[in-house]
Design a protein around this motif. Structure first.
Motif, short mmCIF file in Angstrom:
data_model
loop_
_atom_site.label_atom_id
_atom_site.label_comp_id
_atom_site.label_asym_id
_atom_site.label_seq_id
_atom_site.Cartn_x
_atom_site.Cartn_y
_atom_site.Cartn_z
N UNK A 161 1.09 -1.42 -0.12
CA UNK A 161 0.10 -0.13 -0.27
C UNK A 161 0.70 1.62 0.36
N UNK A 162 0.70 1.73 -0.83
CA UNK A 162 1.31 3.32 -0.88
C UNK A 162 1.20 4.57 -1.02
N UNK A 163 1.45 5.64 -0.48
CA UNK A 163 1.14 6.76 -0.57
C UNK A 163 1.21 7.84 -1.43
N UNK A 164 0.22 7.94 -2.33
CA UNK A 164 -0.13 8.41 -3.90
C UNK A 164 -1.09 9.67 -3.52
N UNK A 165 -0.28 10.77 -4.19
CA UNK A 165 -1.32 11.97 -4.29
C UNK A 165 -2.14 12.51 -3.58
N UNK A 166 -1.52 11.99 -2.09
CA UNK A 166 -2.46 12.52 -1.14
C UNK A 166 -3.08 11.85 -0.31
N UNK A 167 -3.16 10.11 -1.15
CA UNK A 167 -4.20 9.06 -1.00
C UNK A 167 -3.52 7.44 -1.11
N UNK A 168 -3.93 7.00 -0.80
CA UNK A 168 -3.62 5.77 -0.19
C UNK A 168 -3.68 4.48 -2.12
N UNK A 169 -2.68 3.87 -2.25
CA UNK A 169 -3.69 2.95 -2.98
C UNK A 169 -2.45 1.01 -3.17
N UNK A 170 -3.64 0.66 -3.60
CA UNK A 170 -2.46 -0.73 -3.70
C UNK A 170 -2.28 -1.13 -4.32
N UNK A 171 -0.58 -1.70 -5.01
CA UNK A 171 0.20 -1.71 -6.14
C UNK A 171 1.26 -2.85 -5.79
N UNK A 172 1.47 -3.67 -6.80
CA UNK A 172 2.51 -4.90 -6.74
C UNK A 172 4.08 -4.06 -6.21
N UNK A 173 4.39 -5.11 -5.37
CA UNK A 173 5.64 -4.42 -5.30
C UNK A 173 7.05 -4.54 -6.39
N UNK A 174 7.39 -3.75 -6.92
CA UNK A 174 8.62 -3.57 -7.32
C UNK A 174 9.50 -4.46 -7.39
N UNK A 175 10.10 -5.35 -6.68
CA UNK A 175 10.11 -6.38 -7.12
C UNK A 175 9.65 -7.85 -8.06
N UNK A 176 8.11 -7.77 -7.63
CA UNK A 176 7.75 -8.79 -8.94
C UNK A 176 7.24 -8.09 -10.35
N UNK A 177 7.89 -7.28 -10.51
CA UNK A 177 7.44 -6.51 -12.24
C UNK A 177 7.50 -7.30 -12.74
N UNK A 178 9.28 -7.98 -13.74
CA UNK A 178 8.84 -9.21 -14.35
C UNK A 178 7.80 -10.31 -14.67
N UNK A 179 7.53 -10.24 -13.46
CA UNK A 179 6.58 -11.32 -13.00
C UNK A 179 5.01 -11.27 -13.55
N UNK A 180 4.79 -10.18 -13.49
CA UNK A 180 3.91 -9.06 -13.61
C UNK A 180 3.70 -8.69 -14.94
#
Length: 353
Positions: free
Chosen positions: A138-157
């Protein structure tokens, strides 16, 4: 569901970052109820602890004898005066924070408490998702919270995303036809058209191309029309275990008014979009016609100018030819006179000879 679970579901379902203000507006009553429950539990625990402490003190008092109290020494005037002098300062120190707190008191203390509770739960949720056992964060983006995949799983995604099929976009007519097939399957094309009130053969062909509908043999009647049913792709696209998980007709009847309103709004939106497209197309055609007319007028003006230039040149040539025609007799007379003079001169010369 706990408050943490509700917040997690909201962040997961939102397409844009969710702010604390949005969560507070949505979960205010739930958060206040949880805060009240926590306060009640804390008060009950404190009462229990106080009761146990009182029981322990009573038991200890029963097992000991009271000791004589030492006589207190008389207070000196200086001590009394000092204590009295300190008391106004203490009163001043106590009253000052109260005045400051009154000035800085929030307009809505409940909203402040709700936001504080939400921030605490969000911090716990972010910490839970930082575990290596989770693939999301869960990241803080543009004043809010958003769920995203972790950077270490980028290639798999990325590899998985490339293997996915593109999303299917269906028109309102296709959705209606698909709903009829899903609830009436196996069903023939004439039966679908009769239910919808319009010819549905073209829409069924589209659904066959999308692999949402397939053939299911032929109906044993005159003409033996083809029967149609839904496919496994239909279940995958709509997230169903089987067709039995489709909403019942009773549920549709309860939501009939709301569903009709949604369909009416969708039709209005589609009609408005079509009207705007037609208006834009008409404006473009009008502008194109105006540009063509302007170009045609420019062409006509250029041709007229060219024609007038040619006419002027013709007039100049004609006037020049007229002038030459006028001078030709004079030249002819001059030439004849000069020829006569020459003949006379030659005649006189011969006579002299």
């Amino acid at each position: 569901m706990s408050l943490k679970g509700k917040i997690e579901a909201i962040i997961y379902a939102a397409e844009e970052p969710v702010t604390v203000d949005q969560m507070a507006a949505l979960l205010r009553d739930i958060v206040l109820a949880e805060i009240a429950q926590e306060a009640s539990n804390a008060a009950a625990a404190e009462e229990t602890a106080n009761g146990e402490t009182a029981q322990a003190d009573a038991a200890a008092a029963e097992g000991t004898t009271p000791e004589p109290h030492a006589e207190s020494a008389p207070e000196t005037p200086s001590e009394v005066t000092g204590e009295a002098a300190v008391e106004p300062d203490a009163a001043t120190e106590v009253s000052a924070p109260e005045t400051t707190s009154k000035k800085k008191a929030p307009k809505d203390p409940e909203l402040t408490a709700v936001k504080a509770k939400l921030r605490t739960v969000l911090a716990e949720l972010v910490a839970d998702y930082q575990s290596d056992a989770r693939g999301l964060e869960i990241r803080q983006i543009a004043g809010g919270y958003r769920m995203a995949t972790k950077p270490e799983h980028h290639d798999v995604v990325v590899g998985f995303a490339k293997s996915l099929k593109p999303p299917i976009r269906l028109s309102l007519q296709a959705l209606e036809t698909l709903a009829v097939v899903a609830y009436k399957q196996p069903v023939t094309a004439p039966e679908v058209s009769e239910i919808r009130g319009v010819d549905s053969s073209g829409v069924i062909a589209t659904l066959l191309d999308r692999k949402l509908v397939t053939t299911a043999g032929r109906k044993q009647v005159i003409g033996r029309p083809i029967l149609y049913k839904t496919t496994k792709e239909f279940l995958l696209r709509f997230g169903l275990k089987d067709v039995n998980e489709l909403p019942s007709m009773e549920e549709f009847e309860k939501l009939g008014d709301a569903g009709q309103g949604v369909l009416f709004e969708a039709e209005q939106k589609s009609a408005g979009q079509s009207a705007s497209d037609e208006a834009a197309r008409a404006d473009d055609e009008m502008m194109a016609r105006e540009e063509d007319e302007i170009a045609l007028q420019d062409d006509v003006v250029a041709r007229a100018a060219e024609a007038s230039g040619d006419a002027n040149a013709s007039e100049d040539a004609a006037s020049a030819a007229t002038e030459e025609t006028k001078h030709e007799p004079a030249h002819a007379e001059a030439n004849s006179e000069s020829a006569a003079d020459t003949s006379e001169v030659q005649g006189s010369t011969n006579e002299n000879a």
